[in-house]
Design a protein around this motif. Sequence first.
Motif, PDB file in Angstrom:
ATOM      1  N   UNK A 160       0.851  -1.209  -0.078  1.00 29.16           N
ATOM      2  CA  UNK A 160       0.165  -0.012  -0.049  1.00 29.16           C
ATOM      3  C   UNK A 160       0.659   1.185   0.055  1.00 29.16           C
ATOM      4  N   UNK A 161       1.960   1.335   0.624  1.00 29.86           N
ATOM      5  CA  UNK A 161       2.484   2.482   0.842  1.00 29.86           C
ATOM      6  C   UNK A 161       3.607   2.693  -0.323  1.00 29.86           C
ATOM      7  N   UNK A 162       4.103   3.824  -0.407  1.00 26.90           N
ATOM      8  CA  UNK A 162       5.197   4.431  -1.597  1.00 26.90           C
ATOM      9  C   UNK A 162       6.492   3.562  -1.204  1.00 26.90           C
ATOM     10  N   UNK A 163       6.830   3.582   0.017  1.00 29.83           N
ATOM     11  CA  UNK A 163       8.092   2.959   0.419  1.00 29.83           C
ATOM     12  C   UNK A 163       8.194   1.738  -0.002  1.00 29.83           C
ATOM     13  N   UNK A 164       7.132   0.822   0.319  1.00 29.95           N
ATOM     14  CA  UNK A 164       6.929  -0.551   0.425  1.00 29.95           C
ATOM     15  C   UNK A 164       6.663  -1.155  -1.024  1.00 29.95           C
ATOM     16  N   UNK A 190       8.571  23.498  -8.244  1.00 32.95           N
ATOM     17  CA  UNK A 190       8.389  22.349  -8.011  1.00 32.95           C
ATOM     18  C   UNK A 190       8.149  21.358  -9.404  1.00 32.95           C
ATOM     19  N   UNK A 191       8.373  19.988  -9.029  1.00 34.88           N
ATOM     20  CA  UNK A 191       8.411  19.275 -10.524  1.00 34.88           C
ATOM     21  C   UNK A 191       7.468  18.104 -10.114  1.00 34.88           C
ATOM     22  N   UNK A 192       6.790  17.806 -11.319  1.00 37.68           N
ATOM     23  CA  UNK A 192       5.612  16.465 -11.021  1.00 37.68           C
ATOM     24  C   UNK A 192       6.213  15.336 -11.634  1.00 37.68           C
ATOM     25  N   UNK A 193       5.898  14.150 -10.871  1.00 36.98           N
ATOM     26  CA  UNK A 193       6.296  12.978 -11.511  1.00 36.98           C
ATOM     27  C   UNK A 193       5.062  12.043 -11.520  1.00 36.98           C
ATOM     28  N   UNK A 194       4.402  11.744 -12.540  1.00 40.90           N
ATOM     29  CA  UNK A 194       3.085  10.872 -12.619  1.00 40.90           C
ATOM     30  C   UNK A 194       3.431   9.527 -11.593  1.00 40.90           C
ATOM     31  N   UNK A 195       2.161   9.214 -11.099  1.00 39.02           N
ATOM     32  CA  UNK A 195       2.421   7.984 -10.181  1.00 39.02           C
ATOM     33  C   UNK A 195       2.212   6.791 -10.705  1.00 39.02           C
ATOM     34  N   UNK A 196       2.968   5.619 -10.791  1.00 34.74           N
ATOM     35  CA  UNK A 196       2.806   4.492 -11.525  1.00 34.74           C
ATOM     36  C   UNK A 196       1.503   3.820 -10.978  1.00 34.74           C
ATOM     37  N   UNK A 197       0.743   3.066 -11.950  1.00 31.56           N
ATOM     38  CA  UNK A 197      -0.495   2.567 -11.787  1.00 31.56           C
ATOM     39  C   UNK A 197      -0.121   1.123 -11.230  1.00 31.56           C
ATOM     40  N   UNK A 245      -8.346   1.948  -4.094  1.00 32.15           N
ATOM     41  CA  UNK A 245      -6.829   2.392  -4.824  1.00 32.15           C
ATOM     42  C   UNK A 245      -6.879   3.919  -5.213  1.00 32.15           C
ATOM     43  N   UNK A 246      -7.919   4.551  -5.503  1.00 30.70           N
ATOM     44  CA  UNK A 246      -7.935   5.843  -5.643  1.00 30.70           C
ATOM     45  C   UNK A 246      -7.410   6.712  -4.431  1.00 30.70           C
ATOM     46  N   UNK A 247      -8.072   6.325  -3.195  1.00 35.60           N
ATOM     47  CA  UNK A 247      -7.726   6.782  -1.928  1.00 35.60           C
ATOM     48  C   UNK A 247      -6.219   6.788  -1.815  1.00 35.60           C
ATOM     49  N   UNK A 248      -5.626   5.620  -2.077  1.00 33.97           N
ATOM     50  CA  UNK A 248      -4.201   5.461  -1.773  1.00 33.97           C
ATOM     51  C   UNK A 248      -3.300   6.338  -2.837  1.00 33.97           C
ATOM     52  N   UNK A 249      -3.705   6.591  -3.950  1.00 39.75           N
ATOM     53  CA  UNK A 249      -2.920   7.442  -4.881  1.00 39.75           C
ATOM     54  C   UNK A 249      -3.229   8.705  -4.441  1.00 39.75           C
ATOM     55  N   UNK A 250      -4.505   8.916  -4.074  1.00 40.05           N
ATOM     56  CA  UNK A 250      -4.538  10.436  -3.690  1.00 40.05           C
ATOM     57  C   UNK A 250      -3.889  10.924  -2.428  1.00 40.05           C
ATOM     58  N   UNK A 251      -3.612   9.906  -1.331  1.00 40.34           N
ATOM     59  CA  UNK A 251      -2.745  10.144  -0.245  1.00 40.34           C
ATOM     60  C   UNK A 251      -1.370  10.305  -0.763  1.00 40.34           C
ATOM     61  N   UNK A 252      -0.663   9.382  -1.522  1.00 42.00           N
ATOM     62  CA  UNK A 252       0.614   9.618  -2.272  1.00 42.00           C
ATOM     63  C   UNK A 252       0.673  11.201  -2.723  1.00 42.00           C
ATOM     64  N   UNK A 253      -0.286  11.538  -3.340  1.00 43.62           N
ATOM     65  CA  UNK A 253      -0.050  12.877  -4.047  1.00 43.62           C
ATOM     66  C   UNK A 253      -0.091  13.976  -3.044  1.00 43.62           C
ATOM     67  N   UNK A 254      -1.029  13.758  -1.913  1.00 50.01           N
ATOM     68  CA  UNK A 254      -1.252  14.970  -0.907  1.00 50.01           C
ATOM     69  C   UNK A 254       0.149  14.960  -0.144  1.00 50.01           C
ATOM     70  N   UNK A 255       0.511  13.567   0.413  1.00 49.94           N
ATOM     71  CA  UNK A 255       1.662  13.564   1.335  1.00 49.94           C
ATOM     72  C   UNK A 255       2.950  14.350   0.404  1.00 49.94           C
ATOM     73  N   UNK A 256       3.108  13.990  -0.783  1.00 51.75           N
ATOM     74  CA  UNK A 256       4.217  14.567  -1.574  1.00 51.75           C
ATOM     75  C   UNK A 256       3.960  16.203  -1.520  1.00 51.75           C
ATOM     76  N   UNK A 257       2.753  16.790  -1.740  1.00 53.40           N
ATOM     77  CA  UNK A 257       2.793  18.123  -1.687  1.00 53.40           C
ATOM     78  C   UNK A 257       2.907  18.679  -0.160  1.00 53.40           C
ATOM     79  N   UNK A 258       2.397  17.824   0.843  1.00 53.51           N
ATOM     80  CA  UNK A 258       2.781  18.420   2.105  1.00 53.51           C
ATOM     81  C   UNK A 258       4.149  18.400   2.197  1.00 53.51           C
TER      82      UNK A 258
END
Length: 475
Positions: free
Chosen positions: A120-124, A399-406, A451-464
């Motif tokens: 679930x997590x980006x690190x994992x 800032x630079x944006x990187x698309x998140x892998x599906x 999964x949308x919640x997981x991607x949204x969290x990754x996106x928001x965490x990075x903005x924070x």
Amino acid sequence: NPANPVWVDRDALRTDFTLAMSAMYKAEVPLYGDLVQIVSSINGDLIHQSSLDPKVLSLRYGDAQSARLDIERHGAIRLGTPHELSTIRRLFALIGLYPVGYYDLSAAGLPMHATCFRPRSEASLLKNPFRVFTSVLRPELLENQETKELALELLSRRNIFSDQLMQLLDLGDVQSGRLTQEQSREFITEAIKTFGWQSTAAATHNEYSHLRSEHPILADIACFRSSHINHLTPRTLDINVAQDQMKAVGMQVKDRIEGPPARACPILLRQTSFLAIEEPIKFIVEGGSPLLNGSHKARFGEIEERGAAVTPKGRRLYDELLENAMSQARAMAGDGDDLSPEAMDELVSRIFQAYPDDWDELRRNGLIFCTYRCTAKGLNTKLALSKYNLEILVGSGILEAQPITYEDFLPLSAAGIFQSNLGSEGSPKEHVARPDEKGMEEALGAVLEDSDELYTKMQNDSINECSSALCVSID
Ligand code: OOG
Ligand code: NI
């Protein structure tokens, strides 16, 4: 020291598990070993040619620093009962895989539904993105009473988990989901047995034929002593090149690459496979030996090329264009016929011209998920205000944006993969969808993550994180 045990890291255990699975599958299906060689040689060539957009490289390959590039990205199993599913959930939790997403396969005429067990997590995900597409039978969708009873009877007789494995799962429960080094070694050995091939069936040839004639998938699910992994899938940097190479060495390859057409800015995922091989099986005989020789087709090898995770809006556009392509294809081919694979590819490419193919445009239109990070310039810039709009910061190079892998699957592709390996003719026909997410969660004994919640969290965490690094608020 039992008083002070050393726990094995779950992500590391997942890697050991993936490697063991891969070794087993190559030994059992030598053609799969050939496929892995093709993919790694193409990947090896491409990674040194810097012609690939770094964003695309990162989507397809992950972070070259931390990920094992040659490790498989996914596999798939087909289970028979709620007990099997909930036990598999406990097994996968020990290697950091959790059920994400619901896939209704009834829409494709299959009496099953599925989830994706994944990190679930980006690190994992960075450490090891291995995941398993896990489907389970829905007997309530079987119309023929006799068939349903036979399938349930066969499934009630089998046990796909060893006693040692069950003990280790119990240990995992009392040890807060962790195992020691020694327990981990035993765990891998025992877990792999559940996914290996058993060459003696758990059914007679008659029973097998009966289920098969109702639906080939039924025979595969209910007639065996294990839940054989039906494919593993390495990632490729260029699926078109890899597919050509598969054909060149004489593999029997699926007609078309599933998923979106080739694009400058890849989205979701594209996949193809060599068709399931026919393997010898011994069927049990009423009254004992000798066993009856027969065969079964289930196991294949697949490759995948990943792109950006799309938002719900991006997904709707994808589904709409794909549906559009399908209905035009039906109109062009005429009743009951299929377009040639080439004509279909051309049609899909043409229709997908309506899907923006530029990273900035995709992001600004809210079609893809991205993570953000500060550029070197950004970190060296004194910002005057206390609050900024995200697009302004990206536009000015702060800032630079990187698309998140599906990280998930495509139900339509999955259905296509099922069909092409079960010997059913033609493309999946329309069926009435009968999703039952609740039923899936009950069988799992857990809730499905979105999964949308997981991607949204990754996106928001990075903005924070950017916001903290720049000491400004970002909206
Ligand atoms: C699973 C097929 C789904 C994919 O890549 O879409 C899948 C199956 O045939 O059991 O693995
Ligand atoms: Ni697959």
